[in-house]
Structure formats: structure tokens, C-alpha cells
Design a protein around this motif. Structure first.
Motif, short mmCIF file in Angstrom:
data_model
loop_
_atom_site.label_atom_id
_atom_site.label_comp_id
_atom_site.label_asym_id
_atom_site.label_seq_id
_atom_site.Cartn_x
_atom_site.Cartn_y
_atom_site.Cartn_z
N ARG A 6 0.84 -1.22 0.00
CA ARG A 6 0.00 0.00 0.00
C ARG A 6 0.87 1.26 0.00
O ARG A 6 0.63 2.20 -0.77
N VAL A 7 1.87 1.25 0.88
CA VAL A 7 2.72 2.44 0.98
C VAL A 7 3.57 2.60 -0.28
O VAL A 7 3.71 3.71 -0.81
N LEU A 10 1.43 4.08 -2.86
CA LEU A 10 1.17 5.51 -2.61
C LEU A 10 2.37 6.37 -3.05
O LEU A 10 2.20 7.40 -3.72
N ILE A 11 3.58 5.91 -2.70
CA ILE A 11 4.78 6.67 -3.08
C ILE A 11 4.87 6.76 -4.61
O ILE A 11 5.11 7.83 -5.18
N CYS A 14 2.15 9.12 -6.04
CA CYS A 14 2.47 10.55 -5.86
C CYS A 14 3.58 10.97 -6.81
O CYS A 14 3.57 12.07 -7.36
N SER A 15 4.54 10.06 -6.98
CA SER A 15 5.67 10.38 -7.86
C SER A 15 5.19 10.60 -9.30
O SER A 15 5.65 11.52 -9.98
N SER A 315 9.03 -1.25 1.35
CA SER A 315 8.03 -0.36 0.73
C SER A 315 8.70 0.52 -0.32
O SER A 315 8.14 0.76 -1.40
N GLU B 97 6.77 15.50 -3.71
CA GLU B 97 5.70 15.08 -4.62
C GLU B 97 4.44 14.66 -3.87
O GLU B 97 3.49 14.20 -4.48
N MET B 98 4.49 14.83 -2.53
CA MET B 98 3.31 14.47 -1.74
C MET B 98 2.69 15.73 -1.16
O MET B 98 3.40 16.66 -0.78
N MET B 109 -0.50 4.78 7.28
CA MET B 109 -0.72 3.64 6.37
C MET B 109 0.33 2.57 6.60
O MET B 109 0.06 1.37 6.55
#
Lengths: 402, 229
Positions: A6-7, A10-11, A14-15, A315, B97-98, B109
Motif C-alpha cells: 500500500r505504501v 502511494l509513493i 504521488c511520484s 516499501s 511530490e506528496m 498507512m
């Protein structure tokens, strides 16, 4: 592990969402070219191979060819074999042929050729011979003193400078043929055939009865029986059915024959194809690695920060695997669009090979699947390796370079 | 809560050895707000990084709530950083980027909370540092003070036992510095948060209970402050 995924996702998300779009476009463009490089040449070679295979099916071998066993020159009970073959379900048409060696003479010019005796009316369902007469007409059922000559022998087509020919023989001209048993016959040229391949254009055709007569055969012999099937792809099944029907001669599918005959012709191209694939893969792997590695190096500090706040190295590594997989998926998609556009172009504008053959590349789904799988595997490796290497560095070194 | 015994940190070997920490010992109690001061190169940042498990000590013991943390394997140190410790960097150390919310909720999370729950926690943490309505902004769209407050929100969202801050106001003007220190003070007073902050600004000590001063890798002084001091 679920949390890592999941993480990582997400990274990566976003990237991609807020990363530099120009960089993304450049990476995708380069990856699309790598993909194109992997699939384009094999498609062209596939087209060439398909062309040769098509020739073999359309002229000497049909879908299935039956030949004499062992050292026998003829299938001695050809009519009985034909009867059995025609009774097999899935067989569309079958005919017998007699091949003979001969020399053809016209105004002091002599060329050697294979002369095929065939049953003209049956050939309409079997081969393309009746459809490739570019001067004159095809043989009729009662043709006995007539001959069809290949364009390369006649000297009217491509290859006249390469091969011995009769010096521009036209329909209506008389030629003298001396068969391998010494029998001489004079034929009127009824037509010139152009098949754009030597196995056709360096041959000649006469009526089956003519060869039978010349060699004193009894109406039951054939050097081959050529079979066409109703449904493409059923050749192997029908080959078995023909055997089960009690035909004890040698039975080959076009694929068996092509493998032996085209193998040699395609060997050089195959070697180029393999080398090209290996080079493409190495270059592709290196490029994907470099692109991702530079990307990872640019984000070294970010990786250190993520580790410092408690994000697991797994992750982080997964995020780069996702990221590079995403890049490669986009690259493959763009590459596929480029590839299909090129395919469309070359379908409409085939490459002319050997002056007469037009090669259109073939789209091989297996090749595409293999190339996509290769690129995706590379992307995962290329994403994981550098990220794994950086994620193993100490936090202080990653963030502050010491 | 924190017990440090004879902690040493040396860099290099032989004649080139730099002794950043020469064996320091102290204890910090739960709910204390401690400032670590000293000149550049005195060892204060080195200490903080070791306490936050970003770096390893060369020798010595370091326990938090009775657990010897300095010898934990990397996987456990990572888990410890995630769940027990908050760290505020001098240069914010946000992921560019976040968004502010994403920078904060990624840690929840990682702890296994659902995205919705993580998002709610992040919004609460951002509200706590006065950043309501700015959760969608990326770091480039925030001022220095706001960035540092996002970094604090990230550090406190997981409700850590201890919050470490390494010169959190070094890149901020006085107004923004006061905002950040007010946030720390509120966290300490309202939520009983233990805070260890490295600083070189004397006026920052107005906000803390205790000041440990370092000089050349050793503790020069350790003073508790009384109200109004």
C-alpha cells in the motif's frame, strides 16, 4: 507485506501524479523505442517467412503433400491414394502431379528445368498456377502439345540477368523439350507464369498425360499428391486422418516441408533476428536500468527521509518496482501504437524484396506477448536493483551524503 | 523515560578519529521539554540522531522505557522509528511530490491503518499545528513555517512517545519560529508530549523545562528551568 504494498503504491502514485511530466514523456518515449526495436525486425522477418511459406503452400506442396516412400520414384497406386484422401473429412481438394527433369531448347538457347505434369482443371482448387499466367493462357484439360513456362526461364521476368533463359520467349513460340529419359517433344508455349519465386519461375508445366506418355506410365503413378484442407490449422489432424485411412506413403504438412526447406533460407535471417533480439534486450535492459537508476539517485535524499520516518526499505523498493512497471507499461502502450502504425503503413506499402516479392510484416501475438513479458520483467529488475541498493545505504548517507 | 549511559560516537580511525560524543550520560523524564544547546560541532545533532535511531553509537547504552534500543536490528529500529519516535528535521525533509496530508498519512498507512482512518488522523494532526484547509498543498506551495508545521504534524500524527527536533527553527524567521515553538509548547502542555529539541537560539529556551548544554562532545551543563527564568 500488505502495508508495504500500500505504501509503495502511494509513493509511486504521488511520484507519477506530481513528478516532472517532461521527464515522464522522455522516459516513455525511450521505452517505446526499445519495445519497437524488440518487435519490429522479427515482424519483418516473420513477413518474409510467411511469404516463403505461402509460396510453398500455393505451388509445390499445398496444405499436405504425399510423396513416395523410401527410394521409390512414384506413388504407384496414386488414384487409389487420391480416392482415400478425398474421402477424408476436412479435405477440400486433392490432385496428383508428376515431376520430371528436362532441358528446354529455343533458338540455340538451352535451359534445364523441372517440368511438372498436372491435371489443369483440378489445379484451380489446389494451387495458384492457373492464376499467375501474365502472358497467354493456362493449360486446358486437353492440352497435350502445349507448355507453360516460368518467367525466369522465358527471360521475360526478373532474374533474366541471373539465370540462363530462352531469350524472351513469348506465347505461341515453339520450344523443344528433351526429358531425362531422352524423349524429345516440341511444345507451343501457351503461357508465361510469374510467381515471383524461383520454385515457380524456373519451372515449366505440361499436362499430366504428357509426362505419363513420355515416361510410359500406366495412369496410376504420381511423384506427389497435393492436398488442400477446408480449415487452416487442421493440417496435422488431417495428416493423421489420412494415415488412418490407410495411406502408407510419406505424408507431410506444409509446416513439415517448410521447416526443412525454408530453414536454410531463413537461417541467415534467423541469426540476424536472434542477434537483433539479444542486442535489443541488452540495450533495453541497460536503458531501463539507467533511467530508473538516475531516477533513484535523484531521489536518494527522499529515500533517506522515508527510511528516517519509519517507512520500510521493502516499501521503498516496491515503490520503485511499481514506478518502473508503470513507466514500462506506458512505454509498451506507446510502443504498441507506434508498432501498429508502422504495421499498417507496411501493410499498405509492402517492402519490395528481390524486385518482385512484396513483404508485409506479420503481427505475431506470441512475439508481442514475449516482448511485453520481457520488458515487464526487465522493468521490475531495473526498478528493484537500484532502489534496493540505495535503500541499504545508511540514512545519514542517503539524506546528507555522509 | 530516556536513559543514556556513557554514549560515545567516534568518526574515522587512528589519528584521524573525530570524537563527536565523548561519553555522555543523562536521563529525560516523560513529559519533559528539553533543549540541547551548544556551539556548532559540540555533538548535539549527533546525539539527537543517535537517540532517534538514525545513527549508531560507537559505544554506550541507550534505553527508552527500559528497552535497550541502540542494539536493535535494523527491521526493529525501522519499526521503532515508525511507532515510538517522531523526528523533525532542520530542513523539513518533506517529500516534495506528496501533499501535506500525504506526507503525514503515509506513516499511518505504514502502521496498517486504512486510508480513510490515516487521512482523518492526518487532518487532525495538521489542524493541531494550525494548517486546516492546507492539506492538499504540496511543499512548494507552503511557506517555510508551514512546511515545518507539516513536518511536525507528520512527527506527531502517530502519537509518538518522544518527539525529537533538530534545530526546527533554523530556516525560519522569528514569526514562524514562534509559531513552531508555540506548537511544541502546546503539544507538551496539552498532550504531555516529551520533546527533545536541539537549538542554538537562546530565546528558544523560554519554552523549555530544561537545557542541556554541550561542548566538544561532552555535557557542559544540565539545568532545569523554573517558571519565569
Amino acid at each position: 507485506m500488505i502495508n508495504d504494498i500500500r505504501v509503495g503504491a502511494l509513493i509511486a502514485y504521488c511520484s507519477v501524479k506530481r513528478g516532472n511530466k517532461k521527464t515522464l514523456i522522455f522516459i516513455v518515449f525511450v521505452l517505446s523505442l526499445i519495445f519497437l526495436n524488440l518487435v519490429f525486425l522479427p515482424s519483418m522477418i516473420g513477413g518474409l517467412s510467411g511469404l516463403f511459406t505461402g509460396f510453398m503452400r500455393d505451388y509445390p506442396y499445398g496444405d499436405i503433400v504425399i510423396e513416395p516412400t523410401g527410394d521409390n520414384t512414384y506413388i504407384n497406386n496414386a488414384d487409389l491414394v487420391l480416392k482415400k484422401v478425398r474421402a477424408v473429412e476436412g479435405v477440400r481438394a486433392a490432385t496428383k502431379r508428376l515431376d520430371a527433369g528436362a532441358s528446354i531448347n529455343h533458338k540455340q538457347k538451352v535451359v534445364g528445368a523441372t517440368i511438372t505434369g498436372l491435371l489443369p482443371t483440378e489445379e484451380y482448387d489446389i494451387s495458384r498456377y492457373p492464376y499467375i499466367i501474365n502472358e497467354g493462357d493456362f493449360l486446358g484439360e486437353l492440352s497435350r502439345d502445349e507448355i507453360i513456362i516460368g518467367a525466369m526461364i522465358a527471360g521475360t521476368g526478373f532474374g533474366a540477368e541471373i539465370y540462363d533463359n530462352l531469350g524472351e520467349v513469348r506465347p505461341g513460340a515453339l520450344v523443344d523439350v528433351t526429358y531425362s529419359n531422352g524423349v524429345k517433344r516440341t511444345y507451343k508455349v501457351k503461357g508465361i507464369m510469374t510467381g515471383s519465386i524461383e520454385v515457380v519461375d524456373l519451372n515449366a508445366l505440361v499436362n499430366y498425360k504428357e509426362i505419363e506418355d513420355v515416361y510410359g506410365l500406366e495412369g496410376k503413378e504420381a511423384t506427389s499428391i497435393v492436398v488442400r484442407v477446408n480449415k487452416e490449422g487442421t493440417e496435422a489432424q488431417i495428416q493423421d486422418k489420412i494415415r488412418e485411412a490407410g495411406v502408407n506413403e510419406e505424408i507431410f504438412t506444409w509446416a513439415d516441408k517448410s521447416e526443412a526447406l525454408i530453414k536454410q533460407a531463413m537461417q541467415s535471417m534467423g541469426a540476424i533476428d536472434i542477434m537483433s533480439k539479444i542486442v535489443s534486450l541488452i540495450v533495453g535492459a541497460a536503458l531501463v536500468l539507467i533511467i530508473i537508476y538516475i531516477n533513484v539517485l535523484n531521489r536518494k535524499k527522499e529515500i533517506g527521509i522515508l527510511k528516517a520516518v519509519g517507512i520500510t526499505p521493502r516499501s521503498i523498493v516496491l515503490s520503485y518496482a511499481f514506478l518502473s512497471t508503470f513507466y514500462v507499461c506506458l512505454g509498451i502502450s506507446a510502443g504498441l501504437i507506434l508498432y501498429l502504425s508502422l504495421m499498417l503503413y507496411f501493410q499498405m506499402n509492402p517492402v519490395t524484396f528481390y524486385e518482385t516479392m512484396e513483404i508485409s510484416p506479420t503481427i505475431d501475438p506470441m512475439l508481442l506477448i514475449q516482448s511485453i513479458a520481457t520488458m515487464l520483467t526487465l522493468s521490475v529488475i531495473a526498478g528493484i536493483l537500484p532502489a534496493w541498493s540505495v535503500s541499504k545505504e545508511s540514512i545519514l548517507k542517503a539524506i546528507w551524503g555522509r | 523515560m530516556i536513559i543514556v549511559k556513557d554514549l560515545k560516537r567516534y568518526y574515522g580511525t587512528g589519528d584521524m578519529t573525530v570524537k563527536a560524543l565523548k561519553g555522555v550520560s543523562f536521563e529525560i523524564n516523560k513529559g519533559e521539554f528539553v533543549a540541547i544547546m551548544g556551539a556548532s560541532g559540540s555533538g548535539k545533532t549527533t546525539l539527537l540522531r543517535i537517540l532517534a535511531l538514525l545513527d549508531d553509537a560507537t559505544d554506550g547504552e541507550y534505553t527508552i522505557r527500559g528497552l535497550e534500543v541502540s542494539s536493535l536490528p535494523e527491521a526493529e529500529r525501522s519499526y521503532y522509528r515508525l511507532t515510538q519516535v517522531g523526528y523533525v528535521f532542520q530542513d523539513y525533509a518533506l517529500i516534495n511530490e506528496m501533499s501535506a496530508a500525504e506526507n503525514v498519512y503515509i506513516l499511518s498507512m505504514m502502521e496498517g491503518k486504512s486510508k480513510k482512518e490515516s487521512y482523518t488522523t492526518a487532518l487532525e494532526a495538521l489542524a493541531k499545528v494550525g494548517l486546516e484547509g492546507k492539506h492538499d498543498r504540496i511543499p512548494d506551495e507552503l511557506s517555510g513555517g508551514e512546511k515545518q508545521r507539516v513536518a511536525i504534524a507528520r512527527a506527531i500524527a502517530k502519537k509518538p512517545d518522544i518527539l525529537f527536533a533538530d534545530e526546527p527553527c533554523a530556516n525560519l524567521d522569528t514569526v514562524n519560529s514562534k509559531q513552531v515553538l508555540d506548537v511544541f509548547k502546546e503539544l507538551n502542555e496539552k498532550y504531555g508530549q516529551t520533546i527533545v529539541m536541539v537549538t542554538h537560539e537562546l530565546w528558544h529556551t523560554d519554552y523549555v523545562h530544561r537545557v542541556i548544554t554541550f561542548q566538544d562532545g561532552s555535557i557542559l551543563s544540565d539545568e532545569k528551568k523554573t517558571k519565569g527564568q
